[in-house]
Design a protein around this motif. Structure first.
Motif, PDB file in Angstrom:
ATOM      1  N   THR A 129      24.502 -32.142 -14.548  1.00  0.00           N
ATOM      2  CA  THR A 129      25.212 -31.017 -13.945  1.00  0.00           C
ATOM      3  C   THR A 129      26.660 -30.984 -14.402  1.00  0.00           C
ATOM      4  O   THR A 129      27.182 -29.930 -14.767  1.00  0.00           O
ATOM      5  CB  THR A 129      25.142 -31.107 -12.400  1.00  0.00           C
ATOM      6  N   TRP A 130      27.321 -32.137 -14.408  1.00  0.00           N
ATOM      7  CA  TRP A 130      28.711 -32.206 -14.854  1.00  0.00           C
ATOM      8  C   TRP A 130      28.834 -31.761 -16.304  1.00  0.00           C
ATOM      9  O   TRP A 130      29.707 -30.965 -16.655  1.00  0.00           O
ATOM     10  CB  TRP A 130      29.256 -33.634 -14.681  1.00  0.00           C
ATOM     11  N   GLN A 132      26.816 -29.859 -18.052  1.00  0.00           N
ATOM     12  CA  GLN A 132      26.508 -28.430 -18.193  1.00  0.00           C
ATOM     13  C   GLN A 132      27.700 -27.554 -17.852  1.00  0.00           C
ATOM     14  O   GLN A 132      27.807 -26.437 -18.330  1.00  0.00           O
ATOM     15  CB  GLN A 132      25.317 -28.058 -17.300  1.00  0.00           C
ATOM     16  N   GLN A 133      28.618 -28.049 -17.041  1.00  0.00           N
ATOM     17  CA  GLN A 133      29.790 -27.287 -16.629  1.00  0.00           C
ATOM     18  C   GLN A 133      30.938 -27.377 -17.628  1.00  0.00           C
ATOM     19  O   GLN A 133      31.961 -26.731 -17.445  1.00  0.00           O
ATOM     20  CB  GLN A 133      30.254 -27.733 -15.248  1.00  0.00           C
TER      21      GLN A 133
END
Length: 134
Positions: A129-130, A132-133
């Motif tokens: 998630t990190w 992807q941001q």
């Protein structure tokens, strides 16, 4: 790993390097015990894979690493991680090893790492998630 967007670029006894076409990053999975030779082989493979498939992001999965860098943490942080930056990697998400000694070794290595930007996580989902941001 069940992901149809993953292509295996290479493997050694200690590491597998995959290209994730959907996420646009390299997924590096470390496993087992490390001696200087196996760690160096893994890094050489990673650099060859970056040459083959340039990426600005790297997902470094060390969950199954059983041992640390055997006293080579400063060298890894000051020489190897900056080499990733030279090859175009801007962000690295590291997933901590389950083994405490290996986790300590990773933390020590990251303390010596000036670039690229590296963040460490307790689980793969949060690391993804990190990344992807970015």
């Amino acid at each position: 790993m069940e992901n149809s967007s993953l292509t295996l670029l290479g493997a050694t006894s200690a590491v597998q390097v995959w290209h994730d076409a959907e996420a646009h990053w390299l997924y590096v999975r470390w496993r087992g015990n490390y001696a200087i030779q196996t760690a160096e082989e893994g890094w050489e493979l990673l650099l060859r894979c970056l040459h083959q498939q340039p990426c600005a992001m790297l997902l470094n999965d060390a969950r199954h690493a059983a041992t640390g860098w055997s006293g080579q943490e400063q060298w890894a942080g000051e020489a190897l991680f900056p080499k990733l930056a030279q090859w175009g990697v801007r962000y690295v998400a590291c997933v901590y090893p389950e083994a405490l000694a290996a986790r300590f070794s990773l933390d020590t290595t990251l303390g010596y790492t000036p670039q690229p930007f590296v963040a460490a996580f307790d689980d793969l989902a949060t690391a993804c998630t990190w990344l992807q941001q970015r």
